[in-house]
Design an enzyme around this catalytic site. Sequence first.
Site, PDB file in Angstrom:
ATOM      1  N   HIS A  70       0.848  -1.200   0.000  1.00 52.75           N
ATOM      2  CA  HIS A  70       0.000   0.000   0.000  1.00 52.75           C
ATOM      3  C   HIS A  70       0.878   1.242   0.000  1.00 52.75           C
ATOM      4  O   HIS A  70       0.863   2.023   0.954  1.00 52.75           O
ATOM      5  CB  HIS A  70      -0.918  -0.007   1.226  1.00 52.75           C
ATOM      6  CG  HIS A  70      -1.840  -1.185   1.269  1.00 52.75           C
ATOM      7  ND1 HIS A  70      -2.839  -1.379   0.355  1.00 52.75           N
ATOM      8  CD2 HIS A  70      -1.902  -2.240   2.126  1.00 52.75           C
ATOM      9  CE1 HIS A  70      -3.489  -2.488   0.628  1.00 52.75           C
ATOM     10  NE2 HIS A  70      -2.937  -3.032   1.697  1.00 52.75           N
ATOM     11  N   GLU A 177      -4.980 -12.994   7.063  1.00 47.05           N
ATOM     12  CA  GLU A 177      -5.854 -11.830   6.959  1.00 47.05           C
ATOM     13  C   GLU A 177      -7.101 -12.118   6.123  1.00 47.05           C
ATOM     14  O   GLU A 177      -7.860 -11.211   5.806  1.00 47.05           O
ATOM     15  CB  GLU A 177      -5.092 -10.648   6.350  1.00 47.05           C
ATOM     16  CG  GLU A 177      -4.495 -10.937   4.988  1.00 47.05           C
ATOM     17  CD  GLU A 177      -3.755  -9.759   4.402  1.00 47.05           C
ATOM     18  OE1 GLU A 177      -3.786  -8.662   4.994  1.00 47.05           O
ATOM     19  OE2 GLU A 177      -3.134  -9.940   3.326  1.00 47.05           O
ATOM     20  N   ASP A 203      -7.808  -6.338   7.780  1.00 49.90           N
ATOM     21  CA  ASP A 203      -8.377  -7.177   6.731  1.00 49.90           C
ATOM     22  C   ASP A 203      -9.047  -8.415   7.315  1.00 49.90           C
ATOM     23  O   ASP A 203     -10.118  -8.832   6.844  1.00 49.90           O
ATOM     24  CB  ASP A 203      -7.293  -7.591   5.734  1.00 49.90           C
ATOM     25  CG  ASP A 203      -6.935  -6.468   4.773  1.00 49.90           C
ATOM     26  OD1 ASP A 203      -7.796  -5.606   4.528  1.00 49.90           O
ATOM     27  OD2 ASP A 203      -5.800  -6.445   4.276  1.00 49.90           O
TER      28      ASP A 203
END
Length: 292
Positions: A70, A177, A203
């Site tokens: 990210h 996750e 997540d």
Amino acid sequence: MAPAAIVNTSAYGIQTTSKKPRAIAKNNLISLAAQDKICTAFGIKIIPGGEIVHIAKSAGYESLFIDLEHTSLTIRDAGQLCITANSAGITPFVRVPHQCGYGFMQRVLDAGAMGIIVPHIHGVDDAKRAIHISKYPPLGGRSISAGFPQFEYSPLPISTISTEMNEFGSTVFIMIETADALKTVDEIAALPGCDVLLVGSNDLAMEIGTLGDWDAPDFIEALREVGMAAKKHGKLMGIAGLYHRPDILTKAINEFGAKWIVGAQDVGLLVQGGRANSDLLRSLQSEETEAS
């Protein structure tokens, strides 16, 4: 002749005996876990310069969570951060982007990462693929090379490189996750070469329907299940995304056995610290002066 240096971390699936000091950079996670201590991690998301590595070390962190998933950081940025970190004695681990490919994952490890964090694992097959590219034979099928920053580019026998990389320089973090990974966490933990089960709290909470309710019994039970699987198979448990809930982290560490604890990232700390400082400066002005 000096006696053999014996490192026994069998409680976490690692047991090594060496007749001479290791050539590879120190892996603080493995060293601290062997002493039944946690290893803290500072997240790097936006700052590519080596200065942030030294700031993290000065702040007391033992490792780095360098995020390429990210973020706009490049593999070159990650490599320079890893080289600086290994020289400074703060262990760098890198999260790769989802579906980035075997070649990219191997390049991250070749660039100096002491471990690779693999997101979006949906079961045993995904975990096996991550291990295969990260570990040299017999644990995996990573391509043989030489000239690694983890060894300060020293020319060493391939046997030394492959052995020390497998044990200390290619820690495989399998992210738990997804609901699928949680269902198969025991099978994933049993895989040779799977070193760390890393909970991606946000997540995972979204997948099991508890996002925002960190006290939800289902979420706490999920953490417990990951901890039990790690303990059963002699692996480490890590946890990310819960630095804002020290009460849950305390439980994860002391009850579930978490050893790798990821703190805040550079961007969050800068915004938080900057906001606190600007609020302080504005508070210095009296209401009467502001009104006039």
